[in-house]
Enzyme design. Structure first.
Site, PDB file in Angstrom:
ATOM      1  N   PHE A 231      15.924  51.581 -14.008  1.00 38.00           N
ATOM      2  CA  PHE A 231      15.651  52.884 -13.380  1.00 38.00           C
ATOM      3  C   PHE A 231      15.467  52.740 -11.879  1.00 38.00           C
ATOM      4  O   PHE A 231      14.680  53.455 -11.265  1.00 38.00           O
ATOM      5  CB  PHE A 231      14.441  53.551 -14.051  1.00 38.00           C
ATOM      6  N   ILE A 457      22.180  48.163 -18.296  1.00 39.43           N
ATOM      7  CA  ILE A 457      20.717  48.275 -18.343  1.00 39.43           C
ATOM      8  C   ILE A 457      20.296  49.252 -19.437  1.00 39.43           C
ATOM      9  O   ILE A 457      19.167  49.731 -19.458  1.00 39.43           O
ATOM     10  CB  ILE A 457      20.157  48.710 -16.978  1.00 39.43           C
ATOM     11  N   GLY A 458      21.245  49.550 -20.321  1.00 37.06           N
ATOM     12  CA  GLY A 458      20.963  50.486 -21.396  1.00 37.06           C
ATOM     13  C   GLY A 458      21.925  51.662 -21.372  1.00 37.06           C
ATOM     14  O   GLY A 458      21.923  52.502 -22.269  1.00 37.06           O
ATOM     15  N   THR A 459      22.765  51.682 -20.356  1.00 40.15           N
ATOM     16  CA  THR A 459      23.703  52.790 -20.194  1.00 40.15           C
ATOM     17  C   THR A 459      24.859  52.721 -21.176  1.00 40.15           C
ATOM     18  O   THR A 459      25.471  53.734 -21.484  1.00 40.15           O
ATOM     19  CB  THR A 459      24.293  52.729 -18.788  1.00 40.15           C
ATOM     20  N   GLY A 500      27.915  53.338 -11.316  1.00 42.67           N
ATOM     21  CA  GLY A 500      28.454  52.162 -11.983  1.00 42.67           C
ATOM     22  C   GLY A 500      29.784  52.412 -12.653  1.00 42.67           C
ATOM     23  O   GLY A 500      30.763  51.709 -12.398  1.00 42.67           O
ATOM     24  N   ILE A 581      33.510  63.067 -19.273  1.00 41.67           N
ATOM     25  CA  ILE A 581      32.501  62.264 -19.972  1.00 41.67           C
ATOM     26  C   ILE A 581      33.228  61.159 -20.735  1.00 41.67           C
ATOM     27  O   ILE A 581      34.101  61.418 -21.563  1.00 41.67           O
ATOM     28  CB  ILE A 581      31.672  63.159 -20.913  1.00 41.67           C
ATOM     29  N   LYS A 653      31.741  61.810 -12.912  1.00 39.71           N
ATOM     30  CA  LYS A 653      30.863  61.933 -11.737  1.00 39.71           C
ATOM     31  C   LYS A 653      29.609  61.061 -11.826  1.00 39.71           C
ATOM     32  O   LYS A 653      28.841  61.012 -10.869  1.00 39.71           O
ATOM     33  CB  LYS A 653      30.429  63.389 -11.574  1.00 39.71           C
ATOM     34  N   GLY A 654      29.356  60.434 -12.956  1.00 37.41           N
ATOM     35  CA  GLY A 654      28.123  59.643 -13.073  1.00 37.41           C
ATOM     36  C   GLY A 654      27.037  60.484 -13.708  1.00 37.41           C
ATOM     37  O   GLY A 654      26.835  61.636 -13.342  1.00 37.41           O
ATOM     38  N   GLU A 657      21.463  59.774 -13.652  1.00 35.88           N
ATOM     39  CA  GLU A 657      20.295  60.313 -12.970  1.00 35.88           C
ATOM     40  C   GLU A 657      20.154  61.827 -13.038  1.00 35.88           C
ATOM     41  O   GLU A 657      19.050  62.356 -12.973  1.00 35.88           O
ATOM     42  CB  GLU A 657      20.313  59.839 -11.510  1.00 35.88           C
TER      43      GLU A 657
END
Ligand code: FES
Ligand code: FES
Lengths: 697, 202
Positions: A231, A457-459, A500, A581, A653-654, A657
Site C-alpha cells: 500500500f 503485492i496481492g494485486t 504496474g 479491466i 487505467k490502473g 488506488e
C-alpha cells in the site's frame, strides 16, 4: 478468445492457501541465518551519548551489536532515512540506533531489550498545524507536480458567489499496515549483495541500496517473490533494507531482519496528517465560479516528502477561477511517504465533502451538482481527457444503490435507535505508465518464458502479465511460464501509482509482439530458444499530452446509533470507469479491498500523536483499528466498459488506488445526511457525534 | 538497567504436528509461532503482530484455533497441532482452502493461512453449539452460520487487503459442504499417548 478480460484465478493461489508461498523472512536456507533486531531511539531529537554494547555482547548467543561507531560507511543518496547508523544525531523518536544480531530470534529480541542507550535530548517540534510558523512552499509536490496553481480571480469570484462554502477538513496520520511487516534477508557474496526483500519494486531497491553501499545496482540482487501487501509503504527501500545489509556485512553471515508491528509506525512510512481549507463559490444554478484548495501537511527533517493533497482538485470540476496551494512543515517526525492514493485520497475527502456541503447549501442534489460542473477539458492542464465517465459512474451507481428514493432532508430518517442516511462522492485517480523492460523466449517445445520484473503485492500481477502475454503472442496463457520480482530481470517500475499493469504490460506486449514477428520468418527454434527483450522508454516518452484519469462514484448507507454514536455501514456501492479491466475477478478484489480501507479511514483509523513523547502513541492493532470482518457488510462493485485508445496498448487505467478515493467522503456525507452533523475531521468516531445527535423517537 | 546474563532454560516437548509425532527441544521463551517458523520450517503460519491482535498466526491446537504467537511452545507438551500445511490431505485441498480459492478470498495471501485455520475452527465451534456475540439462541445444540455469524466469528483475523467481502461467502461455502467435510482435520496417524519429557529427552 482474448485472455485479457478473462476471470483467471491467481497463478499462486494454491501456494497461498496451503502456506507454501514464501515471503521475505521465510526463504528456507540450508545455511544458518542470524537474526537482526532493531533498537530504536527513545528520544525525539538530540544525540546518543553511549550505547552499552559490551554488556550485551557478553550475553550467550549475541553475535554482534552494530551502532554508529562500527557501522560501515554509507553514501549520501539524498534520503536521510536510509543513512542508518551513520552518526549519533537523532532526528525522530523511533529512529534506529542499533541492530543486535544473535543466533536465535529470542536472544536477539531480549538482547535488544536490555541494550542500554544514553542520550542527551534536545528540543523538538512534532505538531503540524495550518498556522505553523515554519510552513513553506516546497519546490514540487509528489512526485513532480507544481506546488501551486492559480487561474483567474478566486477571491473576487468567491465574494460575488450566490452560494459559497468555506471549511477546513482534516485527515490524521494513517498507517499503511500491510499484514506482512517489512522484512529483509541479506547476504554478501564477495562484493555482491543478495537480498530477499518485502518490496514493491526490486529494481528500485537494487539501485538505491547499491548507491548507498557505493556499488553498482547490478551488484545487488533483489528478489520479492511474494509480498504481503505494501500500500505504498514498500514502494522504496525503508531502513530495514540497509540495516539488514549492514548486519550481514559486519558479520559476514546471512542475516534476516523484520520489523515488529510496533516498529511499522516509525520505520515504514505513513500517510501525513493533512488539513485542507476548501472554498467553493457557485452561481444561482449551482455552477462553480471558484474553487480554492489550500493544503497543509508535514514532512521530516531527513527527507522531504510533499504530499500532492490538492492535485486531484485541479482536474475534477469546471470553474473559471481556481487556486490550489501546498504548504509543508518539516517536523521532528518519521518521514511520511506514500499510502494508497497519496494526495488524491485525503484531498478528495476534502473536495467531495465540500461539494456535498455546497449541494446542501444550494439545495441541489449532489449528483446533479457534479453533473452541472462536468468539465469539457481538463480545467487546469487545458488539454482533453483521454476519456472521462464520471457521469456514467454516478448514474449507474445511483441506479444500483436506489438513490432516486432518497429524501434529501438531513436527520429525517430515524428508525428506533438508528439514524439512517445515504451519501455519495466521486473518485478519481491518474492513469500513469512508467518505462519498463520485459524479456520473452520462445522455446522449441512450443512453450514461452516470460520475464517481467513486476511485483505481486496481492494485486494478481503475475496472473495478469501472463494474460497480457498470451494475447500478444496469441497463445493460451498456460503455454507461458512467467518469472517476476527479480532484479536480474530487465529493469521495471514499482508496483505503485496504480501504474504496474500499464507499465509492465506495455513492455510485455512489445516484447511478445516483436517475438511473434521474428518467429514468423519460419526459422527453427534453437535449443535455448529465441529471446526478445524490449523496453518502453520511447513509447512512454512519445505519449501525447492528455489528461488521463480514472473516475468513479461511491455510494454509502450509514446507520448511526443514537445511543452510542457508533456508525455502521450496511452497504457500499462503487462504480468505476477505469479503462479496460484485465481480469474481473482480481479487479473486484482490488476495488472491494480499497473501499474497505476507505471505510477504515472514514470511521476508525487515526495515528494519535503524543506531543510529550513526540511520537504516535498507538503502534499496534489493539490501539490502531483497521477494519475487521464485522465492520464490513455489503460491498457491491461494478465498472463501466471504457475504450480508451490513448493509454497503454492494453487500454487499462490502473485500479489499485481509485477504490479508496472518495470512500471516506461518501461515508462522511452519509453521516451528515443521517444526523445533520458534519464531521470535518476524520475519523468519524462516536465522540464527534454523541453530543449533537438527534433525539430518538 | 544494566544488561544481565540471560539464562536460557530449555525444555523438551513432544507434540503431534499435522499428524506426525514430533519431539523438539525449545528455548522456554519460544512461542509456538516461532517454533513452527524458525525451528521446524513450517512458515505457513504468519507473523503479523506477534501480540495476538491480528490472527495471521492462527493454528489449531487440539482442534481449537489459537494465536500461535501468544502460546509458549513449552506449554504444549502433549498437544495435537494442525497448521495450514497439514490441512490438505495429500493432494486434496481442505474445503475451506478450496472455497478461498474459488471466492478469491485473499490478495497478498499473508493473512490467508490464519484465516483458513480460523475458519476451520469457527465452523467447528458453531457445530459444537458455541454461541457468539450475535447468536440469538444461546441454547441451540449447533449454531447455523450466516453472514452475521461468520463476520463476528472471523473478526479476530485481520486482512489489510480487505478481502472480507469474499472471505465471508467462502467460509459459508465451506461450512455448507456437509457436517464433516467442512471441519474435519486429516489425521494421518492415530493420536498417541504423549511420552514424558524424560522419555523424549532420553
Ligand atoms: S501474529 Fe499472532 S495474532 Fe498477530
Ligand atoms: S490477503 Fe493480504 S492481508 Fe489478507
Amino acid at each position: 478468445m482474448s485472455a485479457i478480460g478473462a476471470s483467471l484465478a491467481r497463478i499462486e493461489g494454491i501456494e497461498k492457501v496451503t502456506g507454501a508461498a514464501d515471503y521475505a523472512y521465510e526463504t528456507t536456507a540450508e545455511q544458518e541465518t542470524l537474526y537482526g533486531w532493531v533498537v530504536q531511539s527513545s528520544i525525539v531529537t538530540g544525540r546518543i551519548l553511549d550505547i552499552g554494547v559490551d554488556a550485551v555482547l557478553a550475553l550467550p548467543g549475541v553475535v554482534e551489536v552494530v551502532t554508529w561507531r562500527n557501522a560501515p560507511h554509507l553514501e549520501d543518496t539524498g534520503d536521510g532515512e536510509l543513512n542508518v547508523l551513520q552518526h549519533a544525531i537523532i532526528s525522530y523518536r523511533g529512529q534506529p540506533v542499533a541492530v543486535v544480531i544473535a543466533e536465535t530470534l529470542e536472544t536477539a529480541r531480549e538482547a535488544a531489550n536490555v541494550l542500554e542507550v544514553s542520550y542527551s535530548a534536545g528540543e523538538s517540534d512534532v505538531l503540524m498545524s495550518p498556522d505553523h510558523l515554519r510552513l513553506y512552499a516546497p519546490d514540487k509536490v509528489n512526485p513532480a507536480f507544481e506546488t501551486d496553481s492559480v487561474i483567474g480571480e478566486v477571491d473576487v469570484a468567491l465574494a460575488d458567489a450566490v452560494t459559497s462554502i468555506d471549511h477546513s477538513y482534516s485527515t490524521p496520520a494513517l498507517f499503511n499496515n500491510p499484514m506482512e511487516p517489512h522484512a529483509t534477508t541479506a547476504e554478501w557474496q564477495g562484493g555482491r549483495l543478495e537480498l530477499v526483500d518485502s518490496t514493491q519494486g526490486s529494481s528500485v531497491t537494487a539501485e538505491q541500496i547499491g548507491a548507498l553501499f557505493g556499488i553498482p545496482g547490478e551488484a545487488v540482487h533483489v528478489r520479492a517473490e511474494h509480498v504481503g501487501g505494501g500500500f505504498g509503504s514498500k514502494g522504496s527501500p525503508r531502513p530495514n533494507v540497509p540495516l539488514a545489509a549492514i548486519a550481514a556485512k559486519i558479520t559476514g553471515r546471512r542475516v534476516k531482519l523484520a520489523y515488529t508491528r510496533q516498529m511499522m509506525s516509525s520505520l515504514a512510512g505513513y500517510r501525513t496528517p493533512t488539513v485542507s481549507r476548501m472554498r467553493l463559490g457557485a452561481d444561482a444554478d449551482g455552477r462553480l465560479t471558484a474553487i480554492s484548495h489550500e493544503a497543509f501537511s508535514q514532512t521530516s527533517t531527513l527527507f522531504e516528502f510533499a504530499e500532492q493533497t490538492a492535485e486531484a482538485t485541479r482536474h475534477m470540476y469546471a470553474a473559471p477561477n481556481r487556486r490550489t496551494t501546498h504548504r509543508l512543515v518539516a517536523l521532528d517526525v518519521p518521514t511520511p511517504r506514500w499510502m494508497r492514493a497519496p494526495g488524491e485520497c485525503p484531498g478528495m475527502y476534502a473536495l467531495e465533502s465540500a461539494m456535498d456541503e455546497l449541494a446542501a447549501a444550494a439545495g441541489i442534489d449532489p449528483i446533479e451538482l457534479r453533473r452541472r460542473n462536468e468539465p469539457e477539458r481538463d480545467p487546469e492542464l487545458d488539454v482533453p481527457y483521454s476519456s472521462r465517465d464520471l457521469i456514467g459512474c454516478m448514474e449507474r451507481g445511483a441506479e444500483l444503490f436506489g438513490w432516486a428514493e432518497r429524501d434529501p432532508r438531513p436527520a429525517a430518517h430515524i428508525d428506533g435507535r438508528w439514524a439512517i442516511g445515504t451519501g455519495m462522492a466521486a473518485s478519481t485517480y491518474p492513469a500513469m505508465a512508467q518505462p519498463s523492460g520485459a524479456v520473452v523466449t520462445a522455446m522449441p517445445d512450443g512453450r514461452y518464458r516470460l520475464g517481467i520484473n513486476a511485483t505481486d503485492i496481492g494485486t494478481g500481477s503475475r496472473t495478469v502479465m501472463r494474460q497480457i502475454a498470451a494475447d500478444a503472442l496469441d497463445v493460451e496463457p498456460e503455454a507461458i511460464d512467467i518469472r517476476i520480482a527479480d532484479s536480474n530481470l530487465p529493469k521495471a517500475s514499482v508496483a505503485g501509482g496504480s501504474s504496474g499493469t500499464a507499465s509492465w504490460g506495455w513492455a510485455v506486449t512489445k516484447a511478445c509482439r516483436e517475438l511473434r514477428i521474428s518467429l514468423q520468418t519460419g526459422m527453427t527454434i534453437p535449443p535455448d530458444g529465441i529471446t526478445v527483450t524490449a523496453t518502453t522508454d520511447a513509447e512512454i516518452a512519445a505519449q501525447e499530452e492528455l489528461s488521463r484519469h480514472a473516475f468513479g462514484a461511491q455510494f454509502v448507507e450509514v446507520r448511526v446509533d443514537l445511543d452510542s454514536g457508533e456508525v455502521v455501514v450496511p452497504r457500499m456501492v462503487g462504480v468505476f470507469a477505469a479503462g479496460r479491466i484485465m481480469n474481473p475477478r482480481l479487479a473486484r478484489s482490488q476495488f472491494i479491498g480499497a473501499m474497505t480501507m476507505g471505510l477504515g479511514m472514514a470511521l476508525h483509523e487515526v495515528g494519535e500523536l503524543d506531543t510529550v513523547l513526540g511520537d504516535y502513541a498507538n503502534h499496534d492493532f489493539a490501539t490502531y483499528h483497521i477494519p475487521a470482518c464485522a465492520d464490513v457488510k455489503d460491498i457491491r462493485v461494478e465498472w463501466l466498459d471504457e475504450e480508451d485508445t490513448h493509454l497503454s496498448p492494453m487500454g487499462g487505467k490502473g485500479i489499485g488506488e481509485i477504490g479508496i478515493v472518495g470512500a471516506a467522503a461518501a461515508v462522511a456525507n452519509a453521516v451528515a445526511h443521517a444526523t445533520g452533523i458534519r464531521v470535518r475531521d476524520l475519523p468519524i468516531q462516536p465522540d464527534k457525534l454523541i453530543a449533537d445527535l438527534p433525539a430518538r423517537f | 538497567m544494566a544488561a544481565t546474563r540471560i539464562e536460557v532454560p530449555r525444555s523438551a516437548i513432544a507434540i503431534t504436528l499435522n499428524g506426525e509425532r514430533t519431539a523438539v527441544e525449545v528455548d522456554n521463551r519460544t512461542s509456538l509461532l516461532d517454533l513452527l517458523r524458525e525451528q521446524l520450517g513450517l512458515t505457513g503460519a504468519k507473523k503479523g503482530c506477534d501480540h495476538g491482535q491480528c490472527g495471521a498466526c492462527t493454528v489449531l491446537v487440539d482442534s481449537r484455533r489459537v494465536n500461535a504467537c501468544l502460546t509458549l511452545a513449552v506449554t504444549l507438551d502433549g498437544a495435537e497441532i494442525h497448521t495450514i500445511e497439514g490441512l490438505s490431505d495429500g493432494g486434496e485441498l481442505h474445503p475451506v482452502q478450496r472455497a478461498f480459492l474459488e471466492r478469491d478470498a485473499f490478495q497478498c495471501g499473508y493473512c490467508t493461512p490464519g484465516q483458513i485455520c480460523s475458519a476451520v475452527g469457527a465452523i467447528r465451534e458453531a457445530k459444537d453449539g458455541w454461541p457468539s456475540h450475535v447468536t440469538e439462541d444461546l441454547s441451540a445444540a449447533a449454531v447455523v452460520l450466516d453472514d452475521e455469524e461468520v463476520r463476528e466469528r472471523m473478526s479476530g483475523n485481520l486482512c489489510r487487503c480487505g478481502a472480507y467481502a469474499n472471505i465471508v461467502p467462502a467460509v459459508l461455502d465451506a461450512a455448507g459442504e456437509g457436517s464433516d467435510d467442512g471441519t474435519d482435520l486429516p489425521r494421518r496417524e492415530e493420536f498417541h499417548p504423549i511420552p514424558s519429557v524424560e522419555e523424549v529427552a532420553g
